[in-house]
Enzyme design. Structure first.
Site, PDB file in Angstrom:
ATOM      1  N   CYS A 135       0.829  -1.204   0.000  1.00 23.90           N
ATOM      2  CA  CYS A 135       0.000   0.000   0.000  1.00 23.90           C
ATOM      3  C   CYS A 135       0.865   1.256   0.000  1.00 23.90           C
ATOM      4  O   CYS A 135       0.759   2.106  -0.878  1.00 23.90           O
ATOM      5  CB  CYS A 135      -0.917  -0.002   1.214  1.00 23.90           C
ATOM      6  SG  CYS A 135      -1.944   1.481   1.321  1.00 23.90           S
ATOM      7  N   GLU A 209      -4.461  -6.086  -2.044  1.00 25.52           N
ATOM      8  CA  GLU A 209      -4.536  -4.735  -2.621  1.00 25.52           C
ATOM      9  C   GLU A 209      -5.263  -4.780  -3.968  1.00 25.52           C
ATOM     10  O   GLU A 209      -6.099  -3.925  -4.262  1.00 25.52           O
ATOM     11  CB  GLU A 209      -3.133  -4.148  -2.810  1.00 25.52           C
ATOM     12  CG  GLU A 209      -2.586  -3.418  -1.609  1.00 25.52           C
ATOM     13  CD  GLU A 209      -3.231  -2.047  -1.408  1.00 25.52           C
ATOM     14  OE1 GLU A 209      -4.193  -1.715  -2.102  1.00 25.52           O
ATOM     15  OE2 GLU A 209      -2.751  -1.318  -0.533  1.00 25.52           O
TER      16      GLU A 209
END
Length: 227
Positions: A135, A209
């Site tokens: 991230c 993600e």
């Protein structure tokens, strides 16, 4: 090759699926349906609340004062900068911070944040930072790529503010510091036997993600296309 580059190389398939997801390309050319971006942004606000907890955990897990300060700076970047961007963008839809906090959490958001927090609870600071890396560092890489594409900063592109925020110097510095600290921790604690375990964490976090983008992408699709 740095530790982070080794992680990316080992997870090249997962990394491409994440950083080149159609959701991101829709941000660059402005074609992403507003419903997709809105759903993503609300869930990402909830995600950041949990990510802040992960950075607070990183302070606790830090073996040195320098590590504690690094984690605290990441916590501040989330609470004092990144979340404010979400509030600003969502205000255009009439959503208040209270509305965002009270939104029902999506399964993808819960799965990802629980995975990161669990990696940190079970492991050490390095394991937690590996789980955070897709991230923190990935957004900087994605935004840099998007900013270089035609039309990304056009006045007609509703997503230019989002791209500019993550491609801008302040966030790029946050990501660069996170990468440098990850490599520093690896120099201290990684062994050949342990690298396989950390690579598995990185792969799973990267996959989650990509699932987060997919969650937003599906929100912008007509119901008929999802059947």
């Amino acid at each position: 090759m740095s530790f982070f580059e080794r992680l990316k190389t080992a997870a090249s398939g997962e990394w491409r699926a994440y950083t080149e997801h159609p959701f991101t390309n829709g941000l660059a050319d402005g074609s992403l349906p507003e419903a997709a971006f809105r759903h993503y942004l609300v869930q990402d606000y909830l995600f950041l609340i949990e990510f802040a907890r992960a950075y607070a955990l990183a302070v606790y897990k830090s073996p040195s004062l320098a590590d504690m300060r690094e984690a605290a700076s990441g916590l501040s970047a989330i609470l004092d900068v990144e979340m404010n961007l979400h509030v600003k963008l969502c205000a255009d839809w009439g959503l208040s911070p209270a509305d965002l906090e009270q939104a029902p959490p999506a399964a993808e958001m819960l799965a990802y944040t629980r995975y990161v927090l669990d990696a940190g609870m079970r492991g050490d600071l390095l394991a937690l930072k590996v789980a955070l890396a897709p991230c923190v560092i990935g957004y900087a890489e994605i935004a840099t790529r998007l900013a270089s594409l035609p039309g990304a900063d056009a006045a007609t592109n509703a997503y230019r503010v989002w791209i500019a925020e993550y491609a801008g110097v302040p966030y790029q510095e946050v990501a660069a510091n996170a990468r440098a600290h990850l490599d520093h921790l690896a120099d201290r604690y990684v062994t050949p036997a342990r690298e396989a375990e950390l690579t598995a964490i990185f792969k799973e976090a990267t996959r989650l993600e990509a699932d987060f983008w997919e969650m937003g992408w599906r929100a912008g699709k007509p119901v008929a296309e999802l059947r």
